[in-house]
Scaffold this active site. Structure first.
Site, PDB file in Angstrom:
ATOM      1  N   SER A  36       0.855  -1.190   0.048  1.00  0.00           N
ATOM      2  CA  SER A  36       0.018   0.243  -0.018  1.00  0.00           C
ATOM      3  C   SER A  36       0.979   1.389  -0.044  1.00  0.00           C
ATOM      4  CB  SER A  36      -0.761   0.020   1.464  1.00  0.00           C
ATOM      5  OG  SER A  36      -1.649   1.162   1.178  1.00  0.00           O
ATOM      6  N   LYS A  80      -4.599  -6.575   3.429  1.00  0.00           N
ATOM      7  CA  LYS A  80      -4.508  -5.576   2.264  1.00  0.00           C
ATOM      8  C   LYS A  80      -5.948  -5.319   2.003  1.00  0.00           C
ATOM      9  CE  LYS A  80      -2.910  -2.245  -0.218  1.00  0.00           C
ATOM     10  NZ  LYS A  80      -4.089  -2.012  -1.180  1.00  0.00           N
ATOM     11  N   HIS A 136      -7.581  -3.351   4.626  1.00  0.00           N
ATOM     12  CA  HIS A 136      -7.068  -1.790   4.515  1.00  0.00           C
ATOM     13  C   HIS A 136      -7.666  -0.933   3.633  1.00  0.00           C
ATOM     14  CE1 HIS A 136      -4.556   0.976   2.346  1.00  0.00           C
ATOM     15  NE2 HIS A 136      -3.962   1.136   3.296  1.00  0.00           N
ATOM     16  N   ASN A 137      -8.109  -1.692   2.368  1.00  0.00           N
ATOM     17  CA  ASN A 137      -8.548  -0.854   1.469  1.00  0.00           C
ATOM     18  C   ASN A 137     -10.143  -0.620   1.643  1.00  0.00           C
ATOM     19  OD1 ASN A 137      -6.309  -1.045  -0.055  1.00  0.00           O
ATOM     20  ND2 ASN A 137      -7.302  -1.455  -1.839  1.00  0.00           N
ATOM     21  N   GLU A 141      -9.992   2.140   3.943  1.00  0.00           N
ATOM     22  CA  GLU A 141      -9.415   3.374   3.266  1.00  0.00           C
ATOM     23  C   GLU A 141     -11.056   3.989   2.815  1.00  0.00           C
ATOM     24  OE1 GLU A 141      -6.365   2.722   0.122  1.00  0.00           O
ATOM     25  OE2 GLU A 141      -7.890   3.296  -1.243  1.00  0.00           O
TER      26      GLU A 141
HETATM   27  C1  6PG Z   1      -3.187   1.562  -1.755  1.00  0.00           C
HETATM   28  C2  6PG Z   1      -4.351   1.752  -2.524  1.00  0.00           C
HETATM   29  C3  6PG Z   1      -4.370   1.059  -3.573  1.00  0.00           C
HETATM   30  C4  6PG Z   1      -5.736   1.025  -4.474  1.00  0.00           C
HETATM   31  C5  6PG Z   1      -6.299   2.410  -4.913  1.00  0.00           C
HETATM   32  C6  6PG Z   1      -7.565   2.450  -5.730  1.00  0.00           C
HETATM   33  O1  6PG Z   1      -3.125   1.145  -0.515  1.00  0.00           O
HETATM   34  O2  6PG Z   1      -2.093   2.093  -2.298  1.00  0.00           O
HETATM   35  O3  6PG Z   1      -5.314   0.977  -1.551  1.00  0.00           O
HETATM   36  O4  6PG Z   1      -4.072  -0.265  -3.326  1.00  0.00           O
HETATM   37  O5  6PG Z   1      -5.692   0.370  -5.567  1.00  0.00           O
HETATM   38  O6  6PG Z   1      -6.590   3.097  -3.699  1.00  0.00           O
HETATM   39  O7  6PG Z   1      -8.477   1.826  -5.342  1.00  0.00           O
HETATM   40  P1  6PG Z   1      -9.917   1.902  -5.810  1.00  0.00           P
HETATM   41  O8  6PG Z   1      -9.917   1.930  -7.216  1.00  0.00           O
HETATM   42  O9  6PG Z   1     -10.958   0.683  -5.491  1.00  0.00           O
HETATM   43  O10 6PG Z   1     -10.397   3.120  -5.173  1.00  0.00           O
END
Ligand code: 6PG
Length: 454
Positions: free
Chosen positions: A117, A171, A174-175, A178
């Site tokens: 990430s 991960k 995590h997303n 996010e």
């Molecule tokens: C990271 C991000 C990355 C992710 C983008 C786009 O941890 O660096 O999470 O892995 O691919 O943020 O994600 P979305 O297109 O689903 O918003």
């Protein structure tokens, strides 16, 4: 991402051979690598890539998740020695990683799935790395991964978290977090824009100020920057020319799907995924606006202190849900996942990095299996800010300002401390129409209502 990661590896003094299926991409990457080119061997074919690496090899795949990973493995494996290690560093679905690790181990080949990430910038200068697969395979490459990872006060943000797909699951969550973190910030932005009639430049100041307080985080910092940005073509604030339709590559959805499978409640993350889906319904939203009209969003009684406090409470509750999902997965799959390790690895490098994550790492170290909303370090913070979250959700609802992730966080909080809930009604309904039975408060056993006799 692959190019940025390669430069990072070269910069830390490791030799690296690189391959891209578009030969011109490999060459232009090499030509633009400057001094780091000495550490890089550009390869036009997979055969020359494999021949350029001293065995036992470690090969990092950075390709789109899904079939491309399987295709790349199928193309590489016949060229490799048995103990050559393949590492998938993309955003894989952990079920795929479980399958790939099992298939590799069946043939006595090592395979790691690592979550990386931090976006392009993180990959280049220090990502957070969530490792999964056999610990012995991780140890083989740990010195490289730790050297390229972000550093948090001397500790590398690269950790082996468990067998098989554990790293990719972490991960994915995590997303999911996010998504919820970003959605809550977007909701607060919406209240400032539509409820308080603030311009982007003024909103930028607020985010920047909050970044010096308890909300300090990469996402708050960049929210300030994007709010301040001006569109070079029109001279307007950039936010005002961006279409309000969110993209998504699927990791938020995976988080929601896995949470449903595990019976783990993550309503704020689910609300964030749903909000992205609703944002994409542009035509339907136009019809809705035409039929029901645009309501007045007057929210002058909301002040900025209330917004900051509401976001603090919402954030804690969103992370409580994410960590609770990790615990549910760990219990269900017998991963023995360390929540303090996860919080520590997220402290720097990754997209959700924040000062609060350091407190979360300490909270889980003190109380390893707790829900974050019960952790003593967070109880007082929630008590101080919960009333603001409640007030914001109520005022936002009255002003027709949608705050789905924040209001789900509040409902989660209220339900998680409700000692007499309302599911007795659900149980009675289920028994009425399907004789599904219910338990009683006053004695053990399985019971039916009087309708069962008719
Ligand atoms: C990271 C991000 C990355 C992710 C983008 C786009 O941890 O660096 O999470 O892995 O691919 O943020 O994600 P979305 O297109 O689903 O918003």
């Amino acid at each position: 991402m692959g190019a940025a990661l390669s430069l990072n590896i070269a910069e830390k003094g490791f030799g690296i051979a690189v391959f891209n299926r578009t030969v011109a991409t490999t060459h232009s990457f090499y030509e633009n690598a400057g001094d780091l080119a000495q550490k890089i061997t550009p390869c036009d074919t997979l055969e020359s890539l494999v021949a350029s690496i001293r065995p036992p090899r470690a090969i990092i795949l950075m390709v789109p998740a899904g079939d491309p990973v399987d295709q790349q493995i199928a193309a590489l494996r016949p060229l490799l020695d048995d103990d050559d290690l393949i590492i998938d560093a993309g955003n894989a679905n952990f079920h795929d990683t479980n399958r790939r690790v099992a298939a590799a181990e069946d043939e006595n080949h090592p395979f790691l799935g690592i979550g990386v990430s931090g976006g392009e910038e993180g990959a280049r200068h220090g990502p957070a790395i969530m490792g999964g697969g056999s610990e012995a395979s991780w140890q083989r490459v740990a010195p490289i991964l730790e050297a390229i990872a972000a550093d948090y006060e001397g500790a590398p943000c690269a950790t082996w978290l468990g067998e098989a797909g554990t790293g990719h699951f972490v991960k994915t969550v995590h997303n999911g977090i996010e998504y919820a973190d970003m959605q809550m910030i977007a909701e607060i932005y919406g209240v400032m824009r539509d409820g308080l009639a603030m311009q982007p430049a003024a909103i930028a100041e607020v985010f920047t100020r909050w970044n010096d307080g308890p909300l300090q985080s990469y996402l708050i910092e960049i929210s300030g920057e994007v709010s301040r940005a001006v569109d070079p073509e029109t001279g307007k604030p950039l936010l005002d020319v961006i279409l309000d339709k969110a993209g998504q590559k699927g990791t938020g959805r995976w988080t929601a799907i896995e949470a449903q499978h595990l019976g783990a409640p993550i309503p704020s993350i689910e609300a964030a995924v749903a909000a992205r889906n609703i944002s994409a319904r542009l035509a339907a939203r136009k019809i809705g606006g035409d039929i029901y009209g645009e309501p007045s969003h007057d929210a002058e009684s909301i002040d900025l202190d209330l917004l900051e406090r509401a976001l603090i409470a919402g954030k804690i509750l969103c992370y409580a849900q994410g960590f609770d999902l990790l615990k549910a997965a760990s219990d269900s799959f017998a991963w023995n996942l360390s929540l303090p390790d996860v919080a520590r690895v997220w402290r720097a490098g990754c997209i959700i990095r924040s000062s609060m994550l350091n407190d979360m790492a300490s909270a889980f170290t003190d109380e390893p299996d707790t829900n974050l909303m019960f952790a003593s370090r967070f109880v007082s913070l929630l008590m101080e800010n919960e009333a603001s979250l409640r007030s914001l959700v109520a005022k936002a609802a009255a002003a027709a300002l949608p705050v789905p992730a924040l209001s789900s966080a509040l409902s989660y909080f209220d339900m998680m401390r409700m000692q007499r809930g309302t599911a007795n009604m659900i149980q009675a309904q289920r028994d009425f129409f399907g004789l599904h039975s219910f338990e009683r408060l006053d004695r053990e056993g399985s019971f039916h209502g009087p309708w069962a006799e008719s």
